[in-house]
Design a protein around this motif. Structure first.
Motif, PDB file in Angstrom:
ATOM      1  N   LEU A 200       0.833  -1.209   0.000  1.00  0.00           N
ATOM      2  CA  LEU A 200       0.000   0.000   0.000  1.00  0.00           C
ATOM      3  C   LEU A 200       0.865   1.255   0.000  1.00  0.00           C
ATOM      4  CD1 LEU A 200      -2.716  -1.164   2.540  1.00  0.00           C
ATOM      5  CD2 LEU A 200      -3.143  -0.541   0.152  1.00  0.00           C
ATOM      6  N   GLU A 201       1.967   1.211   0.754  1.00  0.00           N
ATOM      7  CA  GLU A 201       2.855   2.365   0.816  1.00  0.00           C
ATOM      8  C   GLU A 201       3.516   2.628  -0.534  1.00  0.00           C
ATOM      9  OE1 GLU A 201       5.826   4.015   4.159  1.00  0.00           O
ATOM     10  OE2 GLU A 201       6.468   2.141   3.256  1.00  0.00           O
ATOM     11  N   GLY A 203       2.207   2.076  -3.417  1.00  0.00           N
ATOM     12  CA  GLY A 203       1.184   2.745  -4.222  1.00  0.00           C
ATOM     13  C   GLY A 203       1.041   2.258  -5.647  1.00  0.00           C
ATOM     14  N   SER A 206      -3.808  -1.519  -6.710  1.00  0.00           N
ATOM     15  CA  SER A 206      -5.085  -1.133  -6.114  1.00  0.00           C
ATOM     16  C   SER A 206      -5.244  -1.871  -4.786  1.00  0.00           C
ATOM     17  CB  SER A 206      -6.237  -1.494  -7.046  1.00  0.00           C
ATOM     18  OG  SER A 206      -6.390  -2.910  -7.117  1.00  0.00           O
ATOM     19  N   ILE A 207      -6.182  -1.437  -3.971  1.00  0.00           N
ATOM     20  CA  ILE A 207      -6.403  -2.103  -2.683  1.00  0.00           C
ATOM     21  C   ILE A 207      -6.853  -3.542  -2.908  1.00  0.00           C
ATOM     22  CG2 ILE A 207      -7.773  -2.086  -0.563  1.00  0.00           C
ATOM     23  CD1 ILE A 207      -7.842   0.965  -0.744  1.00  0.00           C
ATOM     24  N   SER A 223     -10.006  -5.456   4.311  1.00  0.00           N
ATOM     25  CA  SER A 223     -10.095  -4.108   4.866  1.00  0.00           C
ATOM     26  C   SER A 223     -10.408  -4.154   6.361  1.00  0.00           C
ATOM     27  CB  SER A 223     -11.171  -3.299   4.135  1.00  0.00           C
ATOM     28  OG  SER A 223     -10.836  -3.135   2.774  1.00  0.00           O
ATOM     29  N   SER A 235      -7.492   2.482   2.797  1.00  0.00           N
ATOM     30  CA  SER A 235      -7.681   3.708   2.019  1.00  0.00           C
ATOM     31  C   SER A 235      -6.893   4.881   2.585  1.00  0.00           C
ATOM     32  CB  SER A 235      -9.173   4.066   1.947  1.00  0.00           C
ATOM     33  OG  SER A 235      -9.711   4.204   3.247  1.00  0.00           O
ATOM     34  N   PHE A 237      -3.821   5.165   2.834  1.00  0.00           N
ATOM     35  CA  PHE A 237      -2.661   5.394   1.959  1.00  0.00           C
ATOM     36  C   PHE A 237      -3.040   6.131   0.700  1.00  0.00           C
ATOM     37  CE2 PHE A 237      -1.526   1.952   4.722  1.00  0.00           C
ATOM     38  CZ  PHE A 237      -0.181   2.145   4.988  1.00  0.00           C
ATOM     39  N   ARG A 238      -4.274   5.990   0.271  1.00  0.00           N
ATOM     40  CA  ARG A 238      -4.720   6.694  -0.928  1.00  0.00           C
ATOM     41  C   ARG A 238      -5.065   8.148  -0.584  1.00  0.00           C
ATOM     42  NH1 ARG A 238      -2.319   3.094  -2.033  1.00  0.00           N
ATOM     43  NH2 ARG A 238      -2.889   1.215  -3.177  1.00  0.00           N
ATOM     44  N   ARG A 239      -5.687   8.366   0.577  1.00  0.00           N
ATOM     45  CA  ARG A 239      -6.050   9.722   0.983  1.00  0.00           C
ATOM     46  C   ARG A 239      -4.819  10.564   1.277  1.00  0.00           C
ATOM     47  NH1 ARG A 239      -9.973   7.114   4.362  1.00  0.00           N
ATOM     48  NH2 ARG A 239      -8.722   7.669   6.195  1.00  0.00           N
ATOM     49  N   GLY A 241      -2.071  10.382  -0.282  1.00  0.00           N
ATOM     50  CA  GLY A 241      -1.289  10.584  -1.495  1.00  0.00           C
ATOM     51  C   GLY A 241      -0.238   9.544  -1.748  1.00  0.00           C
ATOM     52  N   LYS A 242      -0.309   8.395  -1.052  1.00  0.00           N
ATOM     53  CA  LYS A 242       0.691   7.337  -1.254  1.00  0.00           C
ATOM     54  C   LYS A 242       0.289   6.465  -2.413  1.00  0.00           C
ATOM     55  CE  LYS A 242       2.069   7.334   3.552  1.00  0.00           C
ATOM     56  NZ  LYS A 242       3.294   8.047   3.241  1.00  0.00           N
TER      57      LYS A 242
END
Length: 242
Positions: A200-201, A203, A206-207, A223, A235, A237-239, A241-242
């Protein structure tokens, strides 16, 4: 602290030097400010990307800058005996620096004791990987650990693992817990969560792809497990910006 306990908290240090020792390992990781530490005959700073590893029984003294904050981990010597072989001061890789920031955030939010334990176990694992040190294990447990490391993305039963290690299921569970501080099932989850964090880090996936890569066909189940483990959703990591 009792010798069998793991603790993870935020601490600040005064400008006056304090000398002492204890029967557990201690990690001092930077958040803000500086800490001048003497560990045995070595002296160095915990500052920015530098951390201190104080092994059990090592006398040490410290003096902090005016405003300082550090993530401090107290670790039973039996859980990470290889820490005795590590240098007193190390430069942290970017992945570890980012993880320390995450720990700081979670500790400020007063995460649960169980979450803190899981975060601390991951911290130990990341540090071992950076320093290239592995715990000294019973050969049979090393075989079981390697089996889980190679197949963490698949379903592995305790009976299957016991057969590989040439132990009974009871012997495997007892010895595994004694040497690694958790059951085989807990280790499997820990391994999956560690890998999920790293993916996840980075990037690149996808999840859902991350969930598939660590053995979860259900995105909801992945999750939920990730949130319980780290107290944040994938999520995050997505919020950020990763």
């Amino acid at each position: 602290m009792q010798g069998s306990n793991l603790t993870l908290d935020l601490r600040s240090y005064s400008a006056e030097t304090d000398n002492h020792l204890h029967d557990y390992h201690q990690l001092v990781l930077p958040v803000s400010g500086q800490l001048d530490i003497a560990v045995g005959r070595q002296r160095g700073l915990v500052d920015s990307d530098r951390a201190a590893i104080i092994s059990a029984g090592q006398e040490h003294g410290f003096s902090g800058s005016e405003d300082n904050c550090f993530v401090v981990a107290d670790i039973p010597a039996s859980l990470a005996p290889e820490f005795e072989q590590l240098p007193a001061f190390i430069h942290l890789h970017p992945t570890l620096i980012q993880y320390v920031r995450f720990l700081h955030q979670q500790l400020q939010q007063h995460s649960s004791v169980n979450s803190q334990r899981q975060m601390l176990l991951l911290l130990i694992q990341l540090l071992q990987e950076q320093c290239g040190k592995s715990p000294r294990l019973d050969r049979r447990i090393a075989v079981a650990q390697d089996y889980l490391d190679q197949r963490f993305d698949s379903a592995v039963s305790i009976a299957q693992l016991a057969q590989v290690a040439n132990l009974s299921t009871r012997q495997l569970s007892e010895l595994f817990r004694k040497q690694l501080g958790m059951t085989p099932h807990q280790y499997l989850i820990e391994k999956r969560m560690q890998r999920a964090w790293q993916l996840l880090e980075q990037g690149n996936l996808s999840i859902q792809q991350v969930a598939d890569a660590v053995g979860y066909t259900s995105l909801a189940a992945f999750s939920d497990r990730f949130r319980k483990h780290f107290a944040i959703p994938p999520s995050y990591f997505r919020r950020s910006g990763k």
